[in-house]
Design an enzyme around this catalytic site. Structure first.
Site, PDB file in Angstrom:
ATOM      1  NE  ARG A 182      -3.724   0.250   1.697  1.00  0.00           N
ATOM      2  CZ  ARG A 182      -4.788   0.850   2.918  1.00  0.00           C
ATOM      3  NH1 ARG A 182      -5.812   1.217   3.042  1.00  0.00           N
ATOM      4  NH2 ARG A 182      -6.235   0.170   2.246  1.00  0.00           N
ATOM      5  CG  HIS A 206      -7.779   0.000  -3.049  1.00  0.00           C
ATOM      6  ND1 HIS A 206      -7.713  -0.995  -2.611  1.00  0.00           N
ATOM      7  CD2 HIS A 206      -8.643   0.157  -1.618  1.00  0.00           C
ATOM      8  CE1 HIS A 206      -7.755  -1.537  -1.227  1.00  0.00           C
ATOM      9  NE2 HIS A 206      -8.744  -0.556  -0.699  1.00  0.00           N
ATOM     10  CD  GLN A 237     -12.998  -1.710  -0.701  1.00  0.00           C
ATOM     11  OE1 GLN A 237     -12.202  -2.448   0.304  1.00  0.00           O
ATOM     12  NE2 GLN A 237     -14.438  -2.974  -0.020  1.00  0.00           N
ATOM     13  CG  ASP A 284     -13.716   6.042  -1.058  1.00  0.00           C
ATOM     14  OD1 ASP A 284     -13.193   6.064  -0.238  1.00  0.00           O
ATOM     15  OD2 ASP A 284     -12.299   6.055  -2.109  1.00  0.00           O
ATOM     16  CB  CYS A 340     -13.874   1.177   0.007  1.00  0.00           C
ATOM     17  SG  CYS A 340     -13.007   2.858   0.160  1.00  0.00           S
ATOM     18  NE  ARG A 375      -9.809  -5.497   0.051  1.00  0.00           N
ATOM     19  CZ  ARG A 375      -9.409  -4.814   0.738  1.00  0.00           C
ATOM     20  NH1 ARG A 375      -9.560  -3.199   1.400  1.00  0.00           N
ATOM     21  NH2 ARG A 375      -7.344  -4.748   1.010  1.00  0.00           N
TER      22      ARG A 375
HETATM   23  N1  NVA Z   1     -10.115   6.639  -1.154  1.00  0.00           N
HETATM   24  C1  NVA Z   1      -9.772   5.884  -0.058  1.00  0.00           C
HETATM   25  C2  NVA Z   1      -9.513   4.990   0.478  1.00  0.00           C
HETATM   26  C3  NVA Z   1      -9.324   4.206   2.115  1.00  0.00           C
HETATM   27  C4  NVA Z   1      -9.699   2.607   1.423  1.00  0.00           C
HETATM   28  C5  NVA Z   1      -7.998   6.323   0.090  1.00  0.00           C
HETATM   29  O1  NVA Z   1      -7.111   6.062  -0.482  1.00  0.00           O
HETATM   30  O2  NVA Z   1      -7.487   6.810   1.399  1.00  0.00           O
HETATM   31  N1   CP Z   2     -11.284  -0.349   2.086  1.00  0.00           N
HETATM   32  C1   CP Z   2     -10.172  -0.643   2.979  1.00  0.00           C
HETATM   33  O1   CP Z   2      -8.968  -1.046   2.089  1.00  0.00           O
HETATM   34  O2   CP Z   2      -9.750   0.099   4.011  1.00  0.00           O
HETATM   35  P1   CP Z   2      -8.261   0.185   4.868  1.00  0.00           P
HETATM   36  O3   CP Z   2      -7.716   1.216   5.057  1.00  0.00           O
HETATM   37  O4   CP Z   2      -8.863   0.152   6.450  1.00  0.00           O
HETATM   38  O5   CP Z   2      -7.187  -0.861   4.638  1.00  0.00           O
END
Ligand code: NVA
Ligand code: CP
Length: 308
Positions: free
Chosen positions: A107, A134, A137, A223, A263, A291
Site C-alpha cells: 500500500r 484499489h 477492494q 467513498d 469501501c 476482502r
Molecule cells: N480512497 C480512499 C480509500 C481508503 C480505503 C483512500 O485512498 O484513502
Molecule cells: N477499504 C480499505 O482498504 O480499508 P483500510 O484502509 O482499512 O485497509
C-alpha cells in the site's frame, strides 16, 4: 522476471480469470464458514510481506488473517520501521525483500512506486491501494454484488463523489466485466480517464447532478471526500463535496432493490448519511469481510496458478 503474475491494476486479469477467481473465493469462503482447514501454503511454507506506507485496518487484517488461515506466514513492514522511510531505493527494497518471501502486498502513494517494485521483484506483487487504484477492494465489491444479485454484467453502478483510486478502479472493472458506471463528481474532482486507463467510453457516463447518476442504478457507491495523502485539501473538499452525500433521497432514485457499498472507513454525515450506510440496502460489512475471501483466492491464484 516478466513471466511473474502481478496484480497491480484491475485490468491485469481477464474476465475469464475473474470468473475463476470469484468461484474460488466462494469455495474458500464456504470452507471458512464451515471451520474447515484449508492450508495450501503450509507445506512448503509460503510467506507474505505486507508493506504499508499508508494507514490501514481492513487491508492489514484481511491479508494477515487470510495468509495465516492458509497455513502461511506474514511479515509486516511500514515506512517508519523499515529503510523505506530512510530513502532506500524502491528497486533495491524489491530485490532484497523478494529473495526472502513468496509474495508481496504493497500500500503506497504513486502507482509508479509499486510498478517499480514489481519490475524488480522475483515474486508476485499485489496492489493494496495506491493513489490511483484499489483493485483488491473492487474485487471484493464485485464478489459481494454476485452474492446478493448475481452477475454484474449489463448492470449500472452509480459512483457519487471523488474521482479517486476507487472510481478509477470501478471504471476498469466496468470495461473488463461489461457493466456501466454512472459517475458524478464535483467540478474539479472528476476522473482522469487516462489515469483510470480505460479505452471504452461506453463503460461510463458522467452526470453533473449526483441524483441523476443514481437514477435507475443497480448499485450506489461512494467513498471519503478526502483520500489518504490529500489531507491538505480537506477544507476545500468539504465545501466542494457538500452536495455529494448519498442519502435516502438519492437511494430512492435508484432501483428499489439497489445495493449500497462503501469501501470504508466512512464518515457518516459527509459522503453518506447514517440512514443509508446503516440501512437495509447497505452491504458494507459483507464487503469488508469479503476482502479476506477474495484475497485468499487471489494469493492462491498468483502462487499456485489455476487449480482444477
Ligand atoms: N480512497 C480512499 C480509500 C481508503 C480505503 C483512500 O485512498 O484513502
Ligand atoms: N477499504 C480499505 O482498504 O480499508 P483500510 O484502509 O482499512 O485497509
Amino acid at each position: 522476471m516478466s513471466s511473474i503474475k502481478h496484480y497491480l491494476q484491475f485490468k491485469d486479469l481477464t474476465a475469464d480469470e475473474y470468473a475463476y477467481l470469484l468461484g474460488r473465493a466462494a469455495h474458500i469462503k464456504k470452507k471458512f464458514k464451515a471451520f474447515e482447514k484449508y492450508q495450501p501454503f503450509a507445506d512448503p511454507d509460503r510467506t507474505l510481506a505486507m508493506i504499508f506506507e499508508k494507514a490501514s485496518t481492513r487491508t492489514r487484517v484481511s491479508f494477515e488473517a487470510g495468509m495465516y488461515q492458509m497455513g502461511g506466514s506474514v511479515v509486516h513492514l511500514t515506512t517508519g520501521d523499515s529503510q523505506l522511510g530512510r530513502a532506500e531505493p524502491i528497486e533495491d527494497s524489491a530485490r532484497v525483500i523478494s529473495r526472502m518471501v513468496d509474495i508481496v502486498m504493497i500500500r503506497t502513494f504513486e502507482q509508479q512506486k509499486i510498478e517499480s517494485f514489481a519490475a524488480h521483484s522475483r515474486v508476485p506483487v499485489i496492489n493494496g491501494l495506491t493513489n490511483e487504484y484499489h483493485p483488491c477492494q473492487i474485487l471484493a465489491d464485485i464478489f459481494t454484488y454476485n452474492e446478493y444479485r448475481g452477475d454484474i454484467r449489463g448492470k449500472v453502478v452509480a459512483w457519487v463523489g471523488d474521482g479517486n483510486n476507487m472510481a478509477n478502479t470501478w471504471l476498469q472493472a466496468a470495461e473488463v466485466l461489461g457493466f456501466t458506471v454512472h459517475v458524478s463528481t464535483p467540478s474539479g474532482y472528476g476522473i482522469d480517464t487516462a489515469v483510470a486507463g480505460v479505452k471504452n467510453t461506453a463503460c461510463y457516463k458522467t452526470f453533473k447532478d449526483p441524483r441523476e447518476a443514481c437514477r435507475g442504478a443497480d448499485l450506489v457507491t461512494t467513498d471519503v471526500w478526502t483520500s489518504m495523502g490529500f489531507e491538505a485539501e480537506n477544507e476545500a473538499r468539504r465545501k466542494a463535496f457538500a452536495q455529494w452525500c448519498v442519502d435516502e433521497d438519492m437511494m430512492r432514485l435508484a432501483k428499489p432493490d439497489a445495493l449500497f457499498m462503501h469501501c470504508l472507513p466512512a464518515h457518516r454525515g459527509e459522503e453518506v448519511s447514517a440512514e443509508v450506510i446503516d440501512g437495509p440496502q447497505s452491504v458494507v460489512w459483507d464487503e469488508a469481510e469479503n476482502r479476506m475471501h477474495v484475497q485468499k483466492a487471489l494469493m492462491e491464484y498468483l502462487l499456485l496458478g489455476h487449480l482444477t
